[in-house]
Design a protein around this motif. Structure first.
Motif, short mmCIF file in Angstrom:
data_model
loop_
_atom_site.label_atom_id
_atom_site.label_comp_id
_atom_site.label_asym_id
_atom_site.label_seq_id
_atom_site.Cartn_x
_atom_site.Cartn_y
_atom_site.Cartn_z
N PRO A 1 0.65 -1.33 -0.20
CA PRO A 1 -0.11 -0.22 0.15
C PRO A 1 0.83 1.48 -0.12
O PRO A 1 0.28 2.52 -0.34
N GLY A 2 2.10 1.10 0.41
CA GLY A 2 3.09 2.43 0.32
C GLY A 2 3.03 3.07 -1.01
O GLY A 2 3.44 4.08 -1.05
N TRP A 3 2.93 2.05 -1.98
CA TRP A 3 3.11 2.74 -3.62
C TRP A 3 1.86 3.40 -3.86
O TRP A 3 2.17 3.89 -4.95
N ALA A 4 0.70 3.45 -3.21
CA ALA A 4 -0.45 4.02 -3.60
C ALA A 4 -0.34 5.53 -3.96
O ALA A 4 0.21 6.34 -2.88
N GLY A 5 -0.26 6.12 -4.90
CA GLY A 5 -0.27 7.39 -5.08
C GLY A 5 1.26 7.69 -5.28
O GLY A 5 1.65 8.89 -5.60
N GLN A 6 2.07 6.65 -5.73
CA GLN A 6 3.41 6.88 -5.70
C GLN A 6 3.89 5.99 -6.97
O GLN A 6 5.39 5.83 -7.15
N GLY A 7 2.89 5.73 -7.71
CA GLY A 7 3.23 5.00 -8.81
C GLY A 7 4.47 5.36 -9.75
O GLY A 7 4.64 6.59 -9.94
N VAL A 8 5.14 4.39 -10.30
CA VAL A 8 6.25 4.72 -10.95
C VAL A 8 5.96 4.16 -12.51
O VAL A 8 5.67 3.27 -12.75
N SER A 9 6.15 5.26 -13.30
CA SER A 9 5.61 5.27 -14.75
C SER A 9 6.26 3.86 -15.42
O SER A 9 7.63 3.68 -15.29
N GLY A 10 5.67 3.03 -16.01
CA GLY A 10 6.34 1.90 -16.58
C GLY A 10 6.60 0.57 -15.44
O GLY A 10 6.65 -0.59 -16.15
N LEU A 11 6.18 0.78 -14.50
CA LEU A 11 6.38 -0.12 -13.36
C LEU A 11 5.06 -0.88 -12.94
O LEU A 11 4.53 -0.05 -12.29
N PRO A 12 4.97 -2.12 -12.94
CA PRO A 12 3.58 -2.91 -12.60
C PRO A 12 3.41 -2.43 -11.11
O PRO A 12 4.37 -2.62 -10.31
N ARG A 13 2.33 -2.55 -10.76
CA ARG A 13 1.78 -2.27 -9.31
C ARG A 13 0.76 -3.31 -9.12
O ARG A 13 -0.39 -2.80 -9.12
N PRO A 14 1.04 -4.69 -8.74
CA PRO A 14 -0.03 -5.68 -8.50
C PRO A 14 -1.09 -5.34 -7.60
O PRO A 14 -0.47 -4.68 -6.38
N SER A 15 -2.17 -5.26 -7.49
CA SER A 15 -3.17 -4.72 -6.46
C SER A 15 -3.38 -6.01 -5.31
O SER A 15 -3.78 -5.77 -4.37
N GLY A 16 -2.90 -7.15 -5.72
CA GLY A 16 -3.08 -8.26 -4.35
C GLY A 16 -1.99 -9.47 -4.72
O GLY A 16 -1.33 -9.43 -5.68
N LEU A 17 -2.20 -10.40 -4.07
CA LEU A 17 -1.19 -11.46 -3.79
C LEU A 17 -1.22 -12.40 -5.22
O LEU A 17 -0.23 -12.63 -5.91
N ALA A 18 -2.53 -12.45 -5.70
CA ALA A 18 -2.68 -13.32 -6.71
C ALA A 18 -2.30 -12.64 -7.90
O ALA A 18 -1.59 -13.44 -8.96
N GLU A 19 -2.49 -11.26 -8.00
CA GLU A 19 -1.98 -10.60 -9.24
C GLU A 19 -0.52 -10.59 -9.41
O GLU A 19 0.06 -10.45 -10.45
N ALA A 20 0.17 -10.41 -8.04
CA ALA A 20 1.59 -10.28 -7.97
C ALA A 20 2.15 -11.87 -8.60
O ALA A 20 3.20 -11.76 -9.21
N VAL A 21 1.43 -12.86 -8.21
CA VAL A 21 2.13 -14.31 -8.52
C VAL A 21 1.67 -14.26 -10.19
O VAL A 21 2.89 -14.54 -10.87
N GLU A 22 0.72 -13.71 -10.81
CA GLU A 22 0.50 -13.85 -12.13
C GLU A 22 1.60 -12.86 -12.94
O GLU A 22 2.22 -13.32 -13.78
N ALA A 23 1.96 -11.85 -12.23
CA ALA A 23 2.88 -10.87 -12.91
C ALA A 23 4.21 -11.38 -12.82
O ALA A 23 5.00 -11.21 -14.02
N VAL A 24 4.65 -12.22 -11.90
CA VAL A 24 5.65 -12.78 -11.92
C VAL A 24 5.99 -14.04 -12.76
O VAL A 24 6.86 -14.32 -13.75
N ARG A 25 4.85 -14.65 -12.76
CA ARG A 25 4.72 -16.10 -13.77
C ARG A 25 4.76 -15.53 -15.23
O ARG A 25 5.28 -16.23 -16.15
N SER A 26 4.25 -14.32 -15.74
CA SER A 26 4.34 -13.79 -17.05
C SER A 26 5.55 -13.68 -17.38
O SER A 26 5.83 -13.56 -18.53
#
Length: 332
Positions: free
Chosen positions: A303-328
């Motif tokens: 949650p610390g990255w909310a409002g601190q988004g870095v252009s071009g860098l993914p910000r998964p919204s949850g654990l399942a999304e983070a797993v899928e981002a890594v798997r991709s």
């Protein structure tokens, strides 16, 4: 989410097969199955009726008796005396309560605190059992319940639907009670960490270009979400290098250079620790031979990255999304 159904996950006692198994009763109460068997053998708190087969089944009345036993022992009443009251052999007023409070009979709200003092809301029944075990500081029961949740549901579901709601409830209890229950939060967190590591498969070797580096940003010590992600990635056979809390910038850069990871996950619980320049610096790092140089995919996690988004860098919204981002990226 319905926690009262009969699909084996919820808290409903009525079942088509005649009742709950001993293991299901133990999870409901937040005690170890051996405790339930001991109460049955030593104090006569077993099922009233016997069913066919080797496995005994517990009816709603049987479970209610055990819940009464839990509530009484949580006040400090010795198990033998609590069992007499739970069986109905002695009135509640006849059983002395071993408490430091001046009143010999604490109010009902105090007596139920160890069993249901956390406002959990609409959650899986396992959350209630884990919360009871944590409030009682029952290490054996808590470890067994957490390992069972990870084994049954997998790290992602166990974290998002069982562990995290319970941790959040403990945190709310701590915040609303004037620094009380800090020991419960630390106790529960320590056992969650152990269960995530013990319940995960052995670390995978993987291809050199499939490694994921996980670390908290400098000044950040909330490691449990990263530990849940590490366990989930291990379940998919993806290699992980976990560096835990508050990794200094120089150490993070050295770890990335030495491992050449496909993915770097940076966790920030607070906006004060999330560092956009650090994420950009790691994302710009390169290695490999000229003409085939690679960069890592940097995931900004937490949650610390909310409002601190870095252009071009993914910000998964949850654990399942983070797993899928890594798997991709690293899963081939």
């Amino acid at each position: 989410m319905d926690i009262g159904g009969d699909d084996g996950r919820g808290g409903g006692v009525a079942r088509d097969d005649g009742g709950l198994t001993t293991g299901e009763v133990a999870r409901r109460l937040g005690v170890a199955p051996t405790t339930v068997r001991t109460w049955d053998r030593r104090y006569g708190l077993g099922p009233d009726a016997h069913t066919g087969g080797r496995h005994r089944r517990w009816t709603p009345a049987d479970v209610a008796r055990l819940e009464r036993m839990c509530a009484l022992t949580a006040t400090g009443l010795p198990p033998a005396e609590a069992a007499r009251v739970a069986r109905g052999d002695a009135p509640p007023d006849a059983a002395p309560v071993r408490r430091a409070a001046p009143s010999p009979r604490p109010p009902a709200r105090e007596r139920s605190r160890a069993g249901s003092g956390l406002r959990l809301g609409d959650v899986r029944q396992e959350c209630r059992g884990i919360a009871r075990a944590a409030l009682r500081l029952d290490a054996a029961a808590l470890e067994e319940l957490l390992l069972a949740a990870v084994a049954e549901h997998g790290p992602v579901t166990a974290w998002t639907e069982v562990i995290m709601p319970t941790l959040q409830a403990v945190g709310r209890k701590w915040e609303s009670s004037g620094e009380r229950y800090v020991e419960v939060e630390h106790f529960l967190s320590w056992h969650v960490s152990g269960a995530l590591r013990r319940g995960a498969p052995p670390a995978a070797a993987g291809r050199p270009d499939s490694v994921t580096v996980l670390a908290c940003v400098p000044g950040e010590n909330h490691t449990l979400p990263l530990e849940a992600l590490a366990a989930a990635l291990a379940e998919h056979g993806l290699p992980v290098r976990m560096f835990g809390g508050a990794l200094p910038v120089e150490s993070l850069v050295a770890a990335v250079r030495r491992t050449g990871p496909a993915v770097v996950g940076l966790w920030a619980q607070s906006r004060t620790t999330a560092s956009r320049p650090l994420a950009q610096h790691v994302a710009a790092m390169e290695w490999g031979v000229r003409g085939a140089r690679r960069r890592p995919v940097v995931l900004t996690l937490g949650p610390g990255w909310a409002g601190q988004g870095v252009s071009g860098l993914p910000r998964p919204s949850g654990l399942a999304e983070a797993v899928e981002a890594v798997r991709s990226v690293a899963g081939g």
